[in-house]
Scaffold this motif. Structure first.
Motif, PDB file in Angstrom:
ATOM      1  N   THR A   1      79.962 -32.006 -11.787  1.00  0.00           N
ATOM      2  CA  THR A   1      78.598 -32.172 -11.295  1.00  0.00           C
ATOM      3  C   THR A   1      78.466 -33.528 -10.624  1.00  0.00           C
ATOM      4  O   THR A   1      79.233 -34.456 -10.912  1.00  0.00           O
ATOM      5  CB  THR A   1      77.554 -32.091 -12.421  1.00  0.00           C
TER       6      THR A   1
ATOM      7  N   VAL B   1      76.905 -22.918 -10.949  1.00  0.00           N
ATOM      8  CA  VAL B   1      76.259 -22.218 -12.061  1.00  0.00           C
ATOM      9  C   VAL B   1      74.848 -22.749 -12.216  1.00  0.00           C
ATOM     10  O   VAL B   1      74.635 -23.965 -12.278  1.00  0.00           O
ATOM     11  CB  VAL B   1      77.046 -22.411 -13.372  1.00  0.00           C
ATOM     12  N   THR B   2      73.875 -21.856 -12.288  1.00  0.00           N
ATOM     13  CA  THR B   2      72.492 -22.274 -12.456  1.00  0.00           C
ATOM     14  C   THR B   2      72.265 -22.788 -13.877  1.00  0.00           C
ATOM     15  O   THR B   2      73.065 -22.552 -14.779  1.00  0.00           O
ATOM     16  CB  THR B   2      71.509 -21.126 -12.162  1.00  0.00           C
ATOM     17  N   SER B   3      71.153 -23.477 -14.082  1.00  0.00           N
ATOM     18  CA  SER B   3      70.856 -24.091 -15.377  1.00  0.00           C
ATOM     19  C   SER B   3      70.440 -23.053 -16.414  1.00  0.00           C
ATOM     20  O   SER B   3      70.197 -21.886 -16.082  1.00  0.00           O
ATOM     21  CB  SER B   3      69.756 -25.149 -15.212  1.00  0.00           C
TER      22      SER B   3
ATOM     23  N   LEU C   1      74.082 -29.485 -10.615  1.00  0.00           N
ATOM     24  CA  LEU C   1      74.638 -28.228 -11.114  1.00  0.00           C
ATOM     25  C   LEU C   1      76.166 -28.250 -11.082  1.00  0.00           C
ATOM     26  O   LEU C   1      76.779 -28.835 -10.191  1.00  0.00           O
ATOM     27  CB  LEU C   1      74.125 -27.049 -10.287  1.00  0.00           C
TER      28      LEU C   1
ATOM     29  N   ILE D   1      76.910 -18.311  -8.859  1.00  0.00           N
ATOM     30  CA  ILE D   1      76.696 -17.972  -7.454  1.00  0.00           C
ATOM     31  C   ILE D   1      77.923 -18.420  -6.679  1.00  0.00           C
ATOM     32  O   ILE D   1      78.252 -19.619  -6.660  1.00  0.00           O
ATOM     33  CB  ILE D   1      75.430 -18.658  -6.918  1.00  0.00           C
TER      34      ILE D   1
ATOM     35  N   HIS E   1      79.758 -27.150 -10.281  1.00  0.00           N
ATOM     36  CA  HIS E   1      80.303 -26.416  -9.147  1.00  0.00           C
ATOM     37  C   HIS E   1      81.800 -26.688  -9.011  1.00  0.00           C
ATOM     38  O   HIS E   1      82.350 -27.569  -9.674  1.00  0.00           O
ATOM     39  CB  HIS E   1      79.568 -26.774  -7.846  1.00  0.00           C
TER      40      HIS E   1
ATOM     41  N   THR F   1      72.729 -33.845  -4.087  1.00  0.00           N
ATOM     42  CA  THR F   1      73.039 -32.510  -3.579  1.00  0.00           C
ATOM     43  C   THR F   1      74.215 -32.655  -2.618  1.00  0.00           C
ATOM     44  O   THR F   1      74.364 -33.678  -1.959  1.00  0.00           O
ATOM     45  CB  THR F   1      71.817 -31.928  -2.843  1.00  0.00           C
TER      46      THR F   1
ATOM     47  N   ASP G   1      69.697 -18.946 -17.729  1.00  0.00           N
ATOM     48  CA  ASP G   1      70.390 -17.883 -16.992  1.00  0.00           C
ATOM     49  C   ASP G   1      71.878 -18.127 -16.842  1.00  0.00           C
ATOM     50  O   ASP G   1      72.689 -17.209 -16.953  1.00  0.00           O
ATOM     51  CB  ASP G   1      69.758 -17.707 -15.608  1.00  0.00           C
ATOM     52  N   ASN G   2      72.264 -19.387 -16.505  1.00  0.00           N
ATOM     53  CA  ASN G   2      73.672 -19.715 -16.250  1.00  0.00           C
ATOM     54  C   ASN G   2      74.304 -18.707 -15.296  1.00  0.00           C
ATOM     55  O   ASN G   2      75.401 -18.204 -15.522  1.00  0.00           O
ATOM     56  CB  ASN G   2      74.468 -19.773 -17.560  1.00  0.00           C
ATOM     57  N   ARG G   3      73.603 -18.441 -14.205  1.00  0.00           N
ATOM     58  CA  ARG G   3      74.071 -17.454 -13.234  1.00  0.00           C
ATOM     59  C   ARG G   3      75.094 -18.078 -12.299  1.00  0.00           C
ATOM     60  O   ARG G   3      74.874 -19.177 -11.763  1.00  0.00           O
ATOM     61  CB  ARG G   3      72.888 -16.914 -12.423  1.00  0.00           C
TER      62      ARG G   3
ATOM     63  N   PRO H   1      73.504 -27.486  -5.254  1.00  0.00           N
ATOM     64  CA  PRO H   1      72.299 -28.234  -5.624  1.00  0.00           C
ATOM     65  C   PRO H   1      72.593 -29.368  -6.604  1.00  0.00           C
ATOM     66  O   PRO H   1      73.532 -29.297  -7.404  1.00  0.00           O
ATOM     67  CB  PRO H   1      71.406 -27.164  -6.275  1.00  0.00           C
TER      68      PRO H   1
END
Length: 222
Positions: free
Chosen positions: A110, A130-132, A155, A139, A157, A115, A135-137, A152
């Protein structure tokens, strides 16, 4: 008339609140000190007299030179931030070149203060973030030469070279000192080590597995 005054004072209050906020920090922490002789300036740098500034203060050469990817991750990051370009101080932007060996990885990490927008100039990369919570989605996207992707601020990555040849990317970051936290290094390579009991419970594995991970050499290419 009364409603106009109400709108005015509401906007004034909001503007005052925004202007009163602190600027974003440019280091992990800054302990306040009253005695200047004991002060250590990290990114809160003294400013050179503008009349003494030269072109070299805003210049960096060598970003055309590939980084050494002969390491366990197969990647290397060449920074161009305020440490390399003094003229970037207070401008809120920086740049990196990232080289990837075939199947090389810029591991999950991170940037706490920036950004990032990355463009592939050679090869192909599988990238994602990975989103926060909660959800931890994940993308993800496969990028090819000329493609760009945004990570972003803050996050987790990564980038992975999925090709059989070298890959190169350049990334711009919205801070003169974005900072980087490489997840595996921070968790399993901290100094002193995080308690194996803590990590075993956090990752739901046995302590022997944690001990084995902590015994490894955790290198950081960032």
């Amino acid at each position: 008339m009364g409603s106009k005054y109400l709108v005015f004072f509401t906007l004034f209050a909001l503007a005052s609140f925004v202007l009163a906020s602190d600027p974003s920090p440019l280091q992990d922490f800054c302990v306040a000190i009253d005695e200047p002789k004991d002060a250590l300036f990290v990114n809160g740098k003294f400013c050179k007299d503008p009349m003494l500034a030269t072109a070299d203060d805003f210049f960096l050469k060598g970003l055309n030179i590939p980084g050494n990817t002969s390491n366990q991750l197969g990647s290397f990051v060449t920074p161009a931030n305020v440490a390399q370009i003094p003229g970037l101080n207070t401008l809120g932007i920086s740049l990196v070149r990232i080289d990837y060996a075939p199947y090389g990885l810029n591991p999950p990490h991170t940037h706490p203060r920036a950004t990032e927008i990355l463009q592939v100039v050679k090869g192909s990369l599988y990238v994602g973030f990975v989103t926060s919570n909660p959800d931890n989605r994940l993308i993800t996207k496969v990028l090819y030469e000329g493609d760009a992707f945004v990570f972003p601020v803050g996050l987790i990555h990564f980038q992975f070279n999925i090709g059989k040849t070298q890959a190169v990317a350049f990334a711009a970051l919205s801070s003169q000192n974005p900072g980087v936290i490489t997840i595996a290094n921070a968790v399993f390579g901290s100094n002193p080590p995080i308690s194996a009991d803590v990590l075993a419970k956090a990752f739901q594995v046995n302590k022997k597995f944690v001990d084995r991970l902590q015994a490894q050499f955790w290198m950081d290419t960032n």
